[in-house]
Design a protein around this motif. Sequence first.
Motif, mmCIF file in Angstrom:
data_model
loop_
_atom_site.group_PDB
_atom_site.id
_atom_site.type_symbol
_atom_site.label_atom_id
_atom_site.label_comp_id
_atom_site.label_asym_id
_atom_site.label_seq_id
_atom_site.Cartn_x
_atom_site.Cartn_y
_atom_site.Cartn_z
ATOM 1 N N ASP A 225 0.854 -1.181 0.000
ATOM 2 C CA ASP A 225 0.000 0.000 0.000
ATOM 3 C C ASP A 225 0.893 1.235 0.000
ATOM 4 N N THR A 226 0.478 2.270 -0.683
ATOM 5 C CA THR A 226 1.291 3.485 -0.679
ATOM 6 C C THR A 226 1.392 4.081 0.721
ATOM 7 N N GLU A 227 0.406 3.796 1.585
ATOM 8 C CA GLU A 227 0.442 4.283 2.965
ATOM 9 C C GLU A 227 1.558 3.638 3.775
ATOM 10 N N ALA A 228 2.113 2.538 3.262
ATOM 11 C CA ALA A 228 3.198 1.860 3.987
ATOM 12 C C ALA A 228 4.516 2.602 3.865
ATOM 13 N N PHE A 229 4.605 3.557 2.939
ATOM 14 C CA PHE A 229 5.841 4.302 2.739
ATOM 15 C C PHE A 229 5.842 5.577 3.579
ATOM 16 N N ASP A 230 7.019 5.944 4.058
ATOM 17 C CA ASP A 230 7.154 7.201 4.789
ATOM 18 C C ASP A 230 7.082 8.397 3.859
ATOM 19 N N GLU A 231 7.572 8.221 2.626
ATOM 20 C CA GLU A 231 7.534 9.312 1.660
ATOM 21 C C GLU A 231 7.314 8.759 0.261
ATOM 22 N N LEU A 232 6.608 9.541 -0.565
ATOM 23 C CA LEU A 232 6.420 9.239 -1.976
ATOM 24 C C LEU A 232 7.048 10.373 -2.772
ATOM 25 N N ILE A 233 7.964 10.028 -3.664
ATOM 26 C CA ILE A 233 8.690 11.045 -4.426
ATOM 27 C C ILE A 233 8.519 10.817 -5.918
ATOM 28 N N THR A 234 8.061 11.856 -6.621
ATOM 29 C CA THR A 234 8.147 11.925 -8.076
ATOM 30 C C THR A 234 8.890 13.207 -8.414
ATOM 31 N N GLU A 235 9.069 13.468 -9.708
ATOM 32 C CA GLU A 235 9.737 14.718 -10.080
ATOM 33 C C GLU A 235 8.870 15.934 -9.761
ATOM 34 N N GLU A 236 7.576 15.698 -9.512
ATOM 35 C CA GLU A 236 6.646 16.804 -9.290
ATOM 36 C C GLU A 236 6.419 17.121 -7.822
ATOM 37 N N LYS A 237 6.719 16.152 -6.932
ATOM 38 C CA LYS A 237 6.382 16.385 -5.529
ATOM 39 C C LYS A 237 7.139 15.431 -4.623
ATOM 40 N N THR A 238 7.241 15.852 -3.366
ATOM 41 C CA THR A 238 7.689 14.977 -2.299
ATOM 42 C C THR A 238 6.586 14.962 -1.258
ATOM 43 N N GLU A 239 5.970 13.819 -1.092
ATOM 44 C CA GLU A 239 4.833 13.696 -0.180
ATOM 45 C C GLU A 239 5.265 12.903 1.050
ATOM 46 N N GLU A 240 5.357 13.589 2.182
ATOM 47 C CA GLU A 240 5.783 12.931 3.402
ATOM 48 C C GLU A 240 4.575 12.427 4.171
ATOM 49 N N ARG A 241 4.676 11.203 4.633
ATOM 50 C CA ARG A 241 3.602 10.594 5.417
ATOM 51 C C ARG A 241 3.922 10.745 6.888
ATOM 52 N N GLU A 242 2.998 11.315 7.636
ATOM 53 C CA GLU A 242 3.212 11.506 9.061
ATOM 54 C C GLU A 242 2.771 10.276 9.839
ATOM 55 N N GLY A 243 3.638 9.861 10.774
ATOM 56 C CA GLY A 243 3.255 8.785 11.692
ATOM 57 C C GLY A 243 3.148 7.430 11.044
ATOM 58 N N THR A 244 3.843 7.219 9.949
ATOM 59 C CA THR A 244 3.816 5.915 9.298
ATOM 60 C C THR A 244 4.548 4.886 10.131
ATOM 61 N N GLU A 245 3.922 3.746 10.346
ATOM 62 C CA GLU A 245 4.555 2.668 11.114
ATOM 63 C C GLU A 245 5.130 1.655 10.142
ATOM 64 N N GLN A 246 6.317 1.177 10.483
ATOM 65 C CA GLN A 246 6.945 0.140 9.658
ATOM 66 C C GLN A 246 6.616 -1.233 10.208
#
Length: 246
Positions: A225-246
């Motif tokens: 799931d994309t929610e499993a990642f702490d961050e999602l990076i493309t050339e257009e954005k860096t999306e940081e996920r807060e409080g993501t558990e590994q």
Amino acid sequence: MTSAERLDRLKTLVQETEFLSVRQIMNEFGVSRSSAMRDLDELERQGVVVRQRGGAVLKNRAHHLTKTYEPATVEKADMHVSEKAEAARLAAALVQDGDCIYLDSGTTTAAMMTCLESRDVTIVTPNVYLLAQVPDGFPGRICLLGGDFDKSYLASTGPLARKILASFWFDKAFVSANGIADGKAWANDLSVAEIKQDAMKRADRTILVADSSKEDRKGMYAFADTEAFDELITEEKTEEREGTEQ
């Protein structure tokens, strides 16, 4: 062979392979790059394919990728070059000296090497293609996973690669995907997906890195799931996920 005859042959080829690269057309028919690109533009005008940088995909499969027709790594290296470079730059900015990081298979993660040329880091990777991108004088260390060699992905896979990977712990794992859709990261090969999943389990932070062409595309296997990642990076954005558990 006339251009019309070549177009007819290309229609047959794309139905069989579901992807055509500019390089493949040049090699197959002995035409120039500009002629190959004009052929693909015409096929797109006729509604046969959807153009991508470096090639085209059969229109009715443009949003669902499988290993059967996914271009090989050496062909993908010519696609979305500037987008991959920018995504790689944003991802590499997260790396600090002294880190032990995992760099996944793929051309975008390999592009991170240019940005890490002066960093004293340990890199663990299954990515054989990445080795050719290592700059002269790189001060860090690279550990290449052994195992089965996948010629299409230019990467190590299989039980031995997974066993070696299990000996490491990473500060950050940079993971690639063949597609990102429906809240999931997709891969086109189960053995490749298993390596990604193992790396994610063995990292303090996990970062999904992909150029934006991967968005709204599915593959054969949803590996996370994309929610499993702490961050999602493309050339257009860096999306940081807060409080993501590994």
